[in-house]
Motif scaffolding. Structure first.
Motif, short mmCIF file in Angstrom:
data_model
loop_
_atom_site.label_atom_id
_atom_site.label_comp_id
_atom_site.label_asym_id
_atom_site.label_seq_id
_atom_site.Cartn_x
_atom_site.Cartn_y
_atom_site.Cartn_z
N ASP A 101 68.82 41.45 38.26
CA ASP A 101 68.18 42.29 39.27
C ASP A 101 66.79 41.70 39.49
N TYR A 102 66.55 41.13 40.67
CA TYR A 102 65.26 40.46 40.90
C TYR A 102 64.85 40.58 42.35
N GLU A 103 63.54 40.47 42.56
CA GLU A 103 62.98 40.37 43.92
C GLU A 103 62.62 38.91 44.17
N GLN A 104 62.56 38.54 45.42
CA GLN A 104 62.09 37.19 45.73
C GLN A 104 60.93 37.25 46.71
N VAL A 105 59.95 36.39 46.48
CA VAL A 105 58.76 36.32 47.34
C VAL A 105 58.60 34.87 47.77
N LYS A 106 58.65 34.66 49.08
CA LYS A 106 58.54 33.29 49.61
C LYS A 106 57.08 32.87 49.69
N ILE A 107 56.80 31.70 49.16
CA ILE A 107 55.46 31.10 49.28
C ILE A 107 55.58 29.99 50.32
N VAL A 167 50.08 26.29 53.34
CA VAL A 167 49.41 26.01 52.05
C VAL A 167 49.14 27.30 51.28
N GLN A 168 50.10 28.21 51.37
CA GLN A 168 49.94 29.51 50.70
C GLN A 168 49.83 29.37 49.18
N GLN A 169 50.36 28.24 48.64
CA GLN A 169 50.27 28.05 47.18
C GLN A 169 48.82 27.89 46.72
N ASN A 170 47.92 27.57 47.66
CA ASN A 170 46.50 27.45 47.31
C ASN A 170 45.69 28.68 47.74
N SER A 171 46.37 29.74 48.17
CA SER A 171 45.65 30.97 48.55
C SER A 171 45.09 31.64 47.30
N GLU A 172 44.03 32.42 47.51
CA GLU A 172 43.40 33.10 46.39
C GLU A 172 44.40 33.99 45.64
N ASP A 173 45.22 34.70 46.41
CA ASP A 173 46.19 35.61 45.80
C ASP A 173 47.18 34.86 44.91
N TYR A 174 47.67 33.72 45.41
CA TYR A 174 48.66 33.01 44.61
C TYR A 174 48.04 32.31 43.41
N LEU A 175 46.85 31.75 43.60
CA LEU A 175 46.18 31.09 42.46
C LEU A 175 45.88 32.09 41.34
N ALA A 176 45.70 33.37 41.71
CA ALA A 176 45.49 34.38 40.67
C ALA A 176 46.76 34.56 39.83
N LEU A 177 47.91 34.31 40.44
CA LEU A 177 49.18 34.39 39.71
C LEU A 177 49.46 33.09 38.98
N ASN A 178 49.26 31.97 39.68
CA ASN A 178 49.54 30.66 39.09
C ASN A 178 48.42 29.67 39.44
N PRO A 179 47.47 29.50 38.53
CA PRO A 179 46.33 28.62 38.82
C PRO A 179 46.74 27.17 39.04
N ARG A 180 47.98 26.84 38.68
CA ARG A 180 48.45 25.46 38.88
C ARG A 180 49.07 25.29 40.28
N ALA A 181 49.09 26.37 41.07
CA ALA A 181 49.40 26.29 42.51
C ALA A 181 50.79 25.71 42.79
N ARG A 182 51.75 26.08 41.95
CA ARG A 182 53.09 25.53 42.15
C ARG A 182 54.14 26.64 42.15
N VAL A 183 55.26 26.35 42.73
CA VAL A 183 56.45 27.16 42.55
C VAL A 183 57.45 26.33 41.75
N PRO A 184 58.40 26.97 41.08
CA PRO A 184 58.62 28.41 40.97
C PRO A 184 57.66 29.07 40.00
N LEU A 185 57.55 30.39 40.18
CA LEU A 185 56.88 31.24 39.20
C LEU A 185 57.77 32.47 39.02
N LEU A 186 57.97 32.88 37.79
CA LEU A 186 58.75 34.09 37.54
C LEU A 186 57.83 35.14 36.94
#
Lengths: 206, 206
Positions: B25-31, B36-55
């Motif tokens: 049971d999972y949700e998916q969020v497209k980056i 360049v959403q992987q370098n957005s402030e919101d995403y860097l707060a989740l993954n400072p390495r600016a990459r997908v995937p992230l779980l």
């Protein structure tokens, strides 16, 4: 019986230390990169990918540093080198080891192994020029985002620690000032005092 | 609840398929890499390495494909995506996944991500020219030395299978003729028929 194929100066130092931490009964076989022994017929029969480390077990060989480290942790659970009962904590250990193998080690490899990714000598020189910047960026990430202290994962010594130690020893050669990363530098000094590390040094593993 | 941060065309396809295989049971969020959403402030707060995937899990986030894949296998043991009771077989799964992450994915990355390792535009072009040769060498290694069939590890479907499938889909773009590797090509066709892969395709994950 376990047999570790290793080369001083390479990432084989990480599983070498892990074997000592585990109190494992193992043999060591040095592969001499100066004579390109990793490309010898005998060694390619063991590891067609021509790399160290390789761990030979009674069931067959294991290559890839991260896979060898996890195997050592699973084979010697009393050494508690991975928090195996906690799947999230295990994932964070693997996340760190994967970052070391697929980003930090690769950043370093562009100094000596540029021929893997380019043919033009000027391209290879350009890659080499960028190694100090890339290695510094990786260690900035480790220092500020990943390292918990006193060990990589906090209070528990894990397979992350020899992995970090082995790569941190490359920083001077990569022209990065280690004193910019005081937590990782203190970790390196802490590591050097461990009996496991002293044992590997005495056996010529570094 | 699990939440997968993914980007179509990237290696996030591998854990995406694994989640479906596990019946998670999972949700998916497209980056969106195009903005360049992987370098957005919101995403860097989740993954400072600016990459997908992230779980994202209830306990925190996990980055690095291999770590996410092993976590999914451990969290959903009934799906049997890693032979967890057999430490040697587990090591061989991790060996394959580590090779995919630290050698094959890196060989591919020199096409689009050359700026990571060089600054000179000519150096970056030289890297790009070598990608077909390097990817072909990697797949020759997989085809002749690593792939057992019908699945990567033989009879058991494991996390290796979505990892191989996700990267094999890059071969055409990397100008490698997939028909040179008939076992891996048959695997790709076999994978495309699985309900898990069809589900991810329908959800826009590829």
């Amino acid at each position: 019986m376990l047999r570790l194929y290793f080369t001083p100066g390479t990432i084989s130092l990480a599983p070498h230390i892990a074997l000592e931490e585990a109190g494992a009964d193992y043999e060591q076989v040095k592969i001499d990169f100066s004579t390109v022994q990793q490309n010898s017929e005998d060694y390619l029969a063991l590891n067609p990918r021509a790399r160290v480390p390789l761990l030979m077990t009674d069931e067959g060989s294991i290559s890839e540093t991260l896979a060898i480290l996890l195997y050592i942790a699973q084979r010697f659970p009393e050494a508690d080198l991975v928090p195996l009962a906690d799947r999230f904590a295990t994932a964070k250990v693997m996340e760190f080891c994967s970052y070391m193998g697929s980003t930090v080690h690769i950043a370093h490899a562009h100094k000596m192994r540029g021929r893997r990714w380019a043919d033009d000598p000027e391209a290879i020189e350009d890659m080499q020029r960028k190694v100090p910047e890339n290695m510094a960026a990786c260690f900035e990430m480790i220092e500020t985002q990943m390292f918990q202290g006193p060990w990589v994962m906090g209070g528990q010594f894990t397979i992350c620690d020899p992995y970090l130690f082995a790569i941190a020893r490359w920083l001077e050669g990569d022209k990065v000032d280690h004193s910019r990363f005081p937590k990782v530098l203190a970790h390196r000094i802490r590591m050097a005092e461990r009996p496991s590390v002293k044992a590997v040094m005495a056996k010529g593993g570094a």
